[in-house]
Design a protein around this motif. Structure first.
Motif, short mmCIF file in Angstrom:
data_model
loop_
_atom_site.label_atom_id
_atom_site.label_comp_id
_atom_site.label_asym_id
_atom_site.label_seq_id
_atom_site.Cartn_x
_atom_site.Cartn_y
_atom_site.Cartn_z
N MET A 1 -46.33 -45.58 -15.26
CA MET A 1 -45.27 -44.60 -15.35
C MET A 1 -45.22 -43.84 -14.02
O MET A 1 -46.22 -43.32 -13.57
N MET A 2 -44.06 -43.80 -13.40
CA MET A 2 -43.85 -43.05 -12.16
C MET A 2 -43.31 -41.67 -12.51
O MET A 2 -42.42 -41.54 -13.36
N ILE A 3 -43.85 -40.66 -11.84
CA ILE A 3 -43.43 -39.28 -12.05
C ILE A 3 -43.18 -38.64 -10.70
O ILE A 3 -44.01 -38.77 -9.79
N THR A 4 -42.07 -37.94 -10.58
CA THR A 4 -41.76 -37.15 -9.41
C THR A 4 -41.70 -35.70 -9.86
O THR A 4 -41.12 -35.40 -10.90
N GLY A 5 -42.31 -34.83 -9.09
CA GLY A 5 -42.33 -33.42 -9.47
C GLY A 5 -42.42 -32.52 -8.28
O GLY A 5 -42.44 -32.97 -7.13
N ARG A 6 -42.49 -31.24 -8.57
CA ARG A 6 -42.52 -30.22 -7.53
C ARG A 6 -43.57 -29.17 -7.90
O ARG A 6 -43.58 -28.69 -9.03
N PHE A 7 -44.42 -28.83 -6.94
CA PHE A 7 -45.39 -27.76 -7.12
C PHE A 7 -44.69 -26.42 -6.97
O PHE A 7 -43.56 -26.35 -6.46
N GLU A 8 -45.36 -25.34 -7.37
CA GLU A 8 -44.78 -24.00 -7.29
C GLU A 8 -44.36 -23.62 -5.87
O GLU A 8 -43.40 -22.86 -5.70
N ASP A 9 -45.05 -24.15 -4.86
CA ASP A 9 -44.70 -23.81 -3.48
C ASP A 9 -43.54 -24.65 -2.95
O ASP A 9 -43.15 -24.51 -1.80
N GLY A 10 -42.98 -25.51 -3.79
CA GLY A 10 -41.82 -26.32 -3.40
C GLY A 10 -42.16 -27.72 -2.91
O GLY A 10 -41.26 -28.53 -2.70
N SER A 11 -43.44 -28.01 -2.71
CA SER A 11 -43.84 -29.34 -2.26
C SER A 11 -43.54 -30.38 -3.34
O SER A 11 -43.85 -30.17 -4.50
N VAL A 12 -42.94 -31.48 -2.92
CA VAL A 12 -42.58 -32.55 -3.84
C VAL A 12 -43.68 -33.60 -3.83
O VAL A 12 -44.30 -33.87 -2.80
N TYR A 13 -43.94 -34.18 -5.00
CA TYR A 13 -44.92 -35.25 -5.10
C TYR A 13 -44.35 -36.38 -5.95
O TYR A 13 -43.41 -36.18 -6.72
N GLN A 14 -44.92 -37.56 -5.77
CA GLN A 14 -44.59 -38.71 -6.62
C GLN A 14 -45.90 -39.43 -6.90
O GLN A 14 -46.68 -39.70 -5.98
#
Length: 76
Positions: A1-14
């Motif tokens: 399962m691929m997930i893309t998200g954003r941390f509270e500081d705005g950094s995006v991750y996948q």
């Protein structure tokens, strides 16, 4: 399962949630550290439950950690 998200500081991750106990997520060291930090804790799978103990093998629990501590972005 691929997930893309954003941390509270705005950094995006996948990440890819693997279901592997030793490496529950691949792709973002920061997201992997977040999941590792919460292994063994109880977490609700949704806002109303049920509770589940976070394990690297439990894809739903790993997803719940990411949902709770980051902003998971919807699939495009």
């Amino acid at each position: 399962m691929m997930i893309t998200g954003r941390f509270e500081d705005g950094s995006v991750y996948q990440v890819q949630v693997t279901g592997d106990e030793t490496r529950p997520v691949i792709g973002s060291a920061r997201a992997a550290a977040l999941v590792q930090l919460h292994l063994g804790e109880s977490i609700p799978l949704s806002p109303t439950g049920p509770l589940r103990t976070v394990s690297g093998r439990d894809i739903q629990a790993v997803r719940a950690v990411l949902d709770r501590y980051t902003r998971v972005l919807p699939l495009a």
